[in-house]
Design an enzyme around this catalytic site. Structure first.
Site: not given
Length: 356
Positions: A70-71, A138, A166, A182, A184, A220, A302
């Site tokens: 996401a960043t 978050n 989130q 994201s 994960h 890639t 983070c």
């Protein structure tokens, strides 16, 4: 170990792991999905199948760009639209705040109320080209009125960007022009995310090179990561009702045991898998040491280790002492009711012991 840090990352779903293994094997699953030969075409087909599954997280009428997370997706959106003036909420993730202030843009910061909510009718300065407000915070879990804010942004002639990390797979997708997610955070693998871009919106690339990912993100792609992301997204959508009901039961149990702790943020306008609480005089470092087999957080993973009070808790009006006496418990699909009960009882007992 009882894991209660779902906002930092979520356990990998077995279904996502299984989907990845085909593309991590010793046969032709290792092929480059950008190569024209048969193994490459098979890998490319797996990427596109995953893209279709991930697209289910978003509204119709847009395209999915795979990123490293996401960043990167938020950086691509903010830099890619080329807006000279942006508006962001005061409680955005650093991936939005730091990116917005980079590059000499004019930045309007939209405040939040003591409940951690941006006003649905927030005033947006004239000349703003992009408004960025997250769907679910978050740190404190508050759900923002993103659809109303998107409408306000469009009325002001701006695009609307939503960090839905989130909320993806848990809530209906926001009515945004650009959406970042994201893998994960919804039981997929780390190292992959996506930016959804509404049809008709042009972006400038952030990463240059071979022109992969529709010319917007050279490099890639990993078929294994894409496949895991796709499987996790498909599962999240299929289990949404079941997962939500489970989270509500966990929330109710935790709130019952920790009834005399003070909730940070709105109790109603929030994702109930995020429980951010404070207790006067609580020594969080000591609490973590005494409950070291319970994984929980004192704030955003983070920003951990910075030593600064949370900018989110400061934005809702907490003094530094109150902010530093706050903890965040995050739970979800693979958290059992027994996990929540045992962890909350132990945390409560350890906190009470500090007061005697």
């Amino acid at each position: 170990m009882i894991y209660l840090d779902y906002q930092a990352t979520t356990p990998l779903a077995p279904e996502a792991r299984a989907a990845m293994l085909r593309w991590l094997g010793d046969d032709d699953g290792f092929a480059n999905p950008h190569s024209p030969h048969r193994p490459g075409r098979a890998a490319a087909a797996a990427v596109e199948a995953a893209r279709a599954e991930v697209a289910g997280l978003f509204p119709p009428g847009g395209r999915v760009i795979f990123t490293s997370g996401a960043t990167e997706a938020l950086n691509l959106a903010i830099h890619g639209v080329g807006a000279a003036q942006v508006a962001v909420s005061a409680i955005e993730h650093a991936a939005v705040l730091d990116t917005a202030f980079a590059g000499g843009r004019r930045v309007q910061v939209l405040p939040v109320d003591p409940h951690g909510l941006v006003a649905a009718d927030a005033w947006i300065q004239a000349g703003t080209g992009l408004v960025a407000v997250m769907q679910v915070n978050n740190e404190i879990g508050t759900i923002q009125p993103v659809d109303a804010l998107a409408a306000a942004a469009r009325d002001a002639g701006a695009l609307f960007l939503c960090d839905a990390v989130q909320g993806a797979g848990k809530l209906a997708p926001p009515d945004a022009d650009l959406i970042a997610v994201s893998a994960h955070k919804l039981h997929g693998p780390k190292g992959i995310g996506a930016l959804w871009v509404r049809d008709g919106i042009d972006l400038q690339p952030l990463v240059h090179g071979g022109g992969q990912e529709q010319g917007l993100r050279s490099g890639t792609l990993s078929p294994a990561l894409c496949a895991g992301f796709g499987a996790a997204a498909k599962l999240a959508l299929a289990r949404r009702g079941e997962d939500t009901a489970h989270v509500e039961a966990l929330w109710a149990k935790a709130r019952d045991i920790l009834a005399d702790w003070t909730l940070n943020g709105s109790a109603e306008q929030r994702w109930h898998g995020n429980l951010n609480l404070r207790r006067p005089g609580l020594d969080v470092a000591r609490l973590m040491s005494e409950c070291r087999d319970i994984a929980f957080s004192a704030g955003s993973a983070c920003a951990s280790g910075s030593g600064r009070p949370s900018h989110v808790l400061s934005a809702i009006g907490l003094e530094p002492g109150a902010a530093k006496s706050s903890v965040r418990l995050g739970f979800g699909r693979y958290t059992s009711l027994r996990d929540i009960e045992d962890a909350c009882v132990r945390l409560n007992e350890a906190a009470l012991s500090q007061e005697h």
